[in-house]
Design an enzyme around this catalytic site. Sequence first.
Site, PDB file in Angstrom:
ATOM      1  N   CYS A  12       0.815  -1.217   0.000  1.00 32.89           N
ATOM      2  CA  CYS A  12       0.000   0.000   0.000  1.00 32.89           C
ATOM      3  C   CYS A  12       0.851   1.272   0.000  1.00 32.89           C
ATOM      4  O   CYS A  12       1.935   1.301   0.566  1.00 32.89           O
ATOM      5  CB  CYS A  12      -0.871   0.049   1.241  1.00 32.89           C
ATOM      6  SG  CYS A  12      -1.818  -1.430   1.517  1.00 32.89           S
TER       7      CYS A  12
ATOM      8  N   ARG B   5       4.934   0.119  -6.035  1.00 34.09           N
ATOM      9  CA  ARG B   5       4.919  -0.651  -4.787  1.00 34.09           C
ATOM     10  C   ARG B   5       4.000  -1.862  -4.889  1.00 34.09           C
ATOM     11  O   ARG B   5       4.078  -2.765  -4.055  1.00 34.09           O
ATOM     12  CB  ARG B   5       4.437   0.241  -3.633  1.00 34.09           C
ATOM     13  CG  ARG B   5       5.379   1.374  -3.317  1.00 34.09           C
ATOM     14  CD  ARG B   5       4.729   2.385  -2.397  1.00 34.09           C
ATOM     15  NE  ARG B   5       4.519   1.884  -1.068  1.00 34.09           N
ATOM     16  CZ  ARG B   5       5.335   2.114  -0.037  1.00 34.09           C
ATOM     17  NH1 ARG B   5       6.398   2.843  -0.208  1.00 34.09           N
ATOM     18  NH2 ARG B   5       5.068   1.625   1.152  1.00 34.09           N
TER      19      ARG B   5
ATOM     20  N   TRP C  98      -3.091  -2.630  -1.361  1.00 31.51           N
ATOM     21  CA  TRP C  98      -2.673  -3.989  -1.698  1.00 31.51           C
ATOM     22  C   TRP C  98      -3.373  -4.874  -0.679  1.00 31.51           C
ATOM     23  O   TRP C  98      -3.066  -4.809   0.510  1.00 31.51           O
ATOM     24  CB  TRP C  98      -1.162  -4.071  -1.557  1.00 31.51           C
ATOM     25  CG  TRP C  98      -0.533  -5.290  -2.142  1.00 31.51           C
ATOM     26  CD1 TRP C  98      -0.298  -5.543  -3.459  1.00 31.51           C
ATOM     27  CD2 TRP C  98      -0.001  -6.411  -1.425  1.00 31.51           C
ATOM     28  NE1 TRP C  98       0.339  -6.749  -3.597  1.00 31.51           N
ATOM     29  CE2 TRP C  98       0.527  -7.299  -2.379  1.00 31.51           C
ATOM     30  CE3 TRP C  98       0.065  -6.759  -0.081  1.00 31.51           C
ATOM     31  CZ2 TRP C  98       1.116  -8.505  -2.029  1.00 31.51           C
ATOM     32  CZ3 TRP C  98       0.656  -7.963   0.264  1.00 31.51           C
ATOM     33  CH2 TRP C  98       1.175  -8.820  -0.708  1.00 31.51           C
TER      34      TRP C  98
ATOM     35  N   ASN D  45      -1.695   2.346   6.028  1.00 36.11           N
ATOM     36  CA  ASN D  45      -0.810   1.234   5.650  1.00 36.11           C
ATOM     37  C   ASN D  45      -0.494   0.440   6.910  1.00 36.11           C
ATOM     38  O   ASN D  45      -0.318   1.029   7.980  1.00 36.11           O
ATOM     39  CB  ASN D  45       0.521   1.757   5.097  1.00 36.11           C
ATOM     40  CG  ASN D  45       0.400   2.273   3.679  1.00 36.11           C
ATOM     41  OD1 ASN D  45      -0.686   2.266   3.114  1.00 36.11           O
ATOM     42  ND2 ASN D  45       1.499   2.738   3.120  1.00 36.11           N
ATOM     43  N   GLY D  46      -0.352  -0.860   6.781  1.00 33.69           N
ATOM     44  CA  GLY D  46      -0.019  -1.679   7.948  1.00 33.69           C
ATOM     45  C   GLY D  46      -1.166  -2.620   8.279  1.00 33.69           C
ATOM     46  O   GLY D  46      -2.076  -2.821   7.470  1.00 33.69           O
TER      47      GLY D  46
ATOM     48  N   GLU E 272      18.779 -16.688  -7.541  1.00 27.94           N
ATOM     49  CA  GLU E 272      18.304 -15.366  -7.927  1.00 27.94           C
ATOM     50  C   GLU E 272      17.763 -15.391  -9.364  1.00 27.94           C
ATOM     51  O   GLU E 272      16.725 -14.774  -9.657  1.00 27.94           O
ATOM     52  CB  GLU E 272      19.442 -14.350  -7.759  1.00 27.94           C
ATOM     53  CG  GLU E 272      19.158 -12.941  -8.224  1.00 27.94           C
ATOM     54  CD  GLU E 272      17.992 -12.249  -7.510  1.00 27.94           C
ATOM     55  OE1 GLU E 272      17.440 -12.791  -6.540  1.00 27.94           O
ATOM     56  OE2 GLU E 272      17.613 -11.159  -7.966  1.00 27.94           O
TER      57      GLU E 272
ATOM     58  N   LYS F 159      13.963 -14.351 -10.271  1.00 27.02           N
ATOM     59  CA  LYS F 159      13.634 -13.290 -11.242  1.00 27.02           C
ATOM     60  C   LYS F 159      12.643 -13.823 -12.266  1.00 27.02           C
ATOM     61  O   LYS F 159      11.666 -13.172 -12.592  1.00 27.02           O
ATOM     62  CB  LYS F 159      14.877 -12.799 -11.994  1.00 27.02           C
ATOM     63  CG  LYS F 159      15.811 -11.880 -11.279  1.00 27.02           C
ATOM     64  CD  LYS F 159      15.289 -10.503 -10.978  1.00 27.02           C
ATOM     65  CE  LYS F 159      14.574 -10.462  -9.662  1.00 27.02           C
ATOM     66  NZ  LYS F 159      15.296 -10.111  -8.498  1.00 27.02           N
TER      67      LYS F 159
ATOM     68  N   GLU G 236       9.035 -14.573 -10.730  1.00 26.38           N
ATOM     69  CA  GLU G 236       8.219 -13.459 -10.251  1.00 26.38           C
ATOM     70  C   GLU G 236       7.664 -12.583 -11.372  1.00 26.38           C
ATOM     71  O   GLU G 236       6.592 -12.009 -11.220  1.00 26.38           O
ATOM     72  CB  GLU G 236       8.947 -12.619  -9.192  1.00 26.38           C
ATOM     73  CG  GLU G 236      10.146 -11.868  -9.677  1.00 26.38           C
ATOM     74  CD  GLU G 236      10.847 -11.127  -8.541  1.00 26.38           C
ATOM     75  OE1 GLU G 236      10.201 -10.755  -7.563  1.00 26.38           O
ATOM     76  OE2 GLU G 236      12.062 -10.926  -8.659  1.00 26.38           O
TER      77      GLU G 236
ATOM     78  N   HIS H  66      20.356 -35.555  -6.546  1.00 27.17           N
ATOM     79  CA  HIS H  66      19.572 -35.944  -5.361  1.00 27.17           C
ATOM     80  C   HIS H  66      18.090 -35.641  -5.547  1.00 27.17           C
ATOM     81  O   HIS H  66      17.341 -35.601  -4.576  1.00 27.17           O
ATOM     82  CB  HIS H  66      20.107 -35.225  -4.122  1.00 27.17           C
ATOM     83  CG  HIS H  66      21.531 -35.558  -3.839  1.00 27.17           C
ATOM     84  ND1 HIS H  66      21.930 -36.794  -3.380  1.00 27.17           N
ATOM     85  CD2 HIS H  66      22.664 -34.834  -3.992  1.00 27.17           C
ATOM     86  CE1 HIS H  66      23.250 -36.803  -3.251  1.00 27.17           C
ATOM     87  NE2 HIS H  66      23.710 -35.631  -3.617  1.00 27.17           N
TER      88      HIS H  66
ATOM     89  N   LYS I 108       6.571  -3.959  -3.954  1.00 30.72           N
ATOM     90  CA  LYS I 108       7.981  -3.565  -3.919  1.00 30.72           C
ATOM     91  C   LYS I 108       8.508  -3.539  -2.494  1.00 30.72           C
ATOM     92  O   LYS I 108       9.626  -3.928  -2.222  1.00 30.72           O
ATOM     93  CB  LYS I 108       8.133  -2.184  -4.568  1.00 30.72           C
ATOM     94  CG  LYS I 108       9.554  -1.668  -4.629  1.00 30.72           C
ATOM     95  CD  LYS I 108      10.374  -2.490  -5.591  1.00 30.72           C
ATOM     96  CE  LYS I 108      11.860  -2.174  -5.533  1.00 30.72           C
ATOM     97  NZ  LYS I 108      12.654  -3.267  -6.119  1.00 30.72           N
TER      98      LYS I 108
HETATM   99  C1  F6R Z   1      12.607  -9.803  -5.686  1.00 34.62           C
HETATM  100  C2  F6R Z   1      12.499  -8.777  -4.682  1.00 34.62           C
HETATM  101  C3  F6R Z   1      12.124  -9.183  -3.284  1.00 34.62           C
HETATM  102  C4  F6R Z   1      12.888  -8.330  -2.260  1.00 34.62           C
HETATM  103  C5  F6R Z   1      12.410  -8.657  -0.843  1.00 34.62           C
HETATM  104  C6  F6R Z   1      13.189  -7.881   0.198  1.00 34.62           C
HETATM  105  O1  F6R Z   1      12.971  -9.275  -6.924  1.00 34.62           O
HETATM  106  O2  F6R Z   1      12.684  -7.625  -4.943  1.00 34.62           O
HETATM  107  O3  F6R Z   1      12.358 -10.531  -3.085  1.00 34.62           O
HETATM  108  O4  F6R Z   1      14.252  -8.567  -2.394  1.00 34.62           O
HETATM  109  O5  F6R Z   1      11.053  -8.354  -0.722  1.00 34.62           O
HETATM  110  O6  F6R Z   1      13.068  -6.521   0.010  1.00 34.62           O
HETATM  111  P1  F6R Z   1      14.102  -5.507   0.634  1.00 34.62           P
HETATM  112  O7  F6R Z   1      15.422  -5.727  -0.022  1.00 34.62           O
HETATM  113  O8  F6R Z   1      13.531  -4.150   0.301  1.00 34.62           O
HETATM  114  O9  F6R Z   1      14.148  -5.769   2.092  1.00 34.62           O
END
Ligand code: F6R
Length: 599
Positions: free
Chosen positions: A2, A27, A74, A100-101, A472, A476, A479, A495, A594
């Site tokens: 949010c 976000r 959100w 928010n929260g 990673e 990527k 997601e 395994h 985000k």
């Molecule tokens: C994936 C991504 C998330 C963040 C995670 C932690 O591309 O961006 O997995 O890495 O939500 O976020 P931060 O780094 O802001 O604590």
Amino acid sequence: MCGIFGYIGNREIVPVLIGGLKKLEYRGYDSAGICVSKNGTLQYIKKEGRISELEKEEGLKKISGSIGIAHTRWATHGKPNEKNSHPHLDCKKEIAIVHNGIIENYRVLKKLLTDEGHKILSETDSEIIVHLIEKFYEGDLEDALSKTLKLIEGAYGIAVLSSKEEKIIVAKKGSPLVIGVGEKEMFVASDISPIVEYTKKVIYLSDDEIGIISRGKYIIKNRDGKQIEKDLQEIKWSIESIEKANFKHFMLKESFEEPEVIKNTIRGRIKEGKIKLSINLDFKKIKRIILTACGTSWHSALIGKYLIEEYSKIPCEVDYASEFRYRNPLISEGDLIIAISQSGETADTLAAIKEAKERGAKTLGIVNVVGSTISREVDSGIYLHAGPETGVASTKAFVSQVIAILLFSIYLKQEKGEEIDKELLLEIENIPDKIEKVLFNSEKIKKIAEKFKDSKNFLYFGRGINFPVALEGALKLKEISYIHAEGYPAAEMKHGPIALIDKNMPVVFLATKSSISKKILSNIEEVYARKGKIISIVNEKDLEIEKFSEEVIVVPETLEELSPVVNVISLQLLAYHIANLRGFDVDKPRNLAKSVTVE
Ligand code: F6R
């Protein structure tokens, strides 16, 4: 997650609020709304879906004024629909809030309010806040909000508007809020992105503080209701850096910024063959380091373990922040807990740091967003200086995190009085040019993406320091393209995952030069024997690997400890091109936010 935005000044408000909401889109959200106060009336409009949908609403054209609040929601409690979206209003439609929260005790409060006759229209936890304010309102919004805050448990960033008072009141606990201070106008937002085009002067609210903002004036009060002075901070990020330039998506723009980002991360930190970091910790007392983070940042923590142990010889562990905070960790005074976070607001990472502090550990933050909650919570820190990251999928923050941890690891060695390898320092400075070369491969990687974009699954294999890079790469891809992908240490293949390999399975190998290159070659052969479609990341034309590979991506050779930052670029581009070719909204993947400011 949010987003909150509010404005009080003399501008016509609708374009300001809508513009602000668009800056918060990154976000992640599923509905949006605004509320404006004018001539003793609140005018509001809410809509499920994109802000572009809200903009099409006829009702929006009728709204005018110069004080208002806005929100991107959100969904957490209740479906994403108009009724559940913010702002929420009281029964008389005289008070509005955005929140928010999460309000943990909302069920009991809802019951209490309903019994008293309040009409609660949504399924959200947030709506009870505005009804509590209504309950306590006796002509003083600040007083009503203070009484409300005493009753609610949980996390909040709240902005409140009343048709009867020319001000916006904000309150924060566990969810970020920043006030933008302009000339005769004020802003409030959950992060600086909607504020920066108007003013560079901001105040970050701390937990339990209340801000009362009116035209040209702000007052901050602490939990006891006493007015306090807070320093104005200067935002360094420019508006251009948070806009898309000529790139189709932020994710691509941010990937192409990676060479510059690394230069910024190392600027002033490598000098005369030494690492310069201003860290206020007594390293002699550190017996163990625990890295804690979530998602992509957790992957850089995994790389960090290799680097810290290699250079400092201090034992290092890595923990998911969400697990660390609940597993009753054994912590002692000799422990240093390092939180890695792009946003500096991730609820689990923040809670892990708080937990560690309570148990007597020292804390350090490796954070991108200056002034963010984690950066203020820790004993000491290293800022990434990666600039704003808007694409939900983290790219440039990841490479910057790895470089920052590497600098820190070498620094630990230096603090022990040991000699620093000058060649390593030189190579760190060469990395931006090497990444530039990988970015030249973007069109070639796009062609590979065309070939594999309809695959149902992907596997990523790496070894040693490149195992987290495999994780990673898989993250990527899943997601943003919604293709199922898994990353493994290559030796783990036999395994279990090997059972998945057939002619339909693309398998990405991180096969650049390393102390265990030969082992990777045998893993490649095993996949080849099972007809898997191999995509290899290598350093130079390697005829043997080429023989087994469907596709080869050549990247510049570097030191093994720096190979993750060079290798990951191809995987970021591969994920980007696949998602883009599949027609998805790369910067706003479904269900993702985000900045994950709730548990
Ligand atoms: C994936 C991504 C998330 C963040 C995670 C932690 O591309 O961006 O997995 O890495 O939500 O976020 P931060 O780094 O802001 O604590």
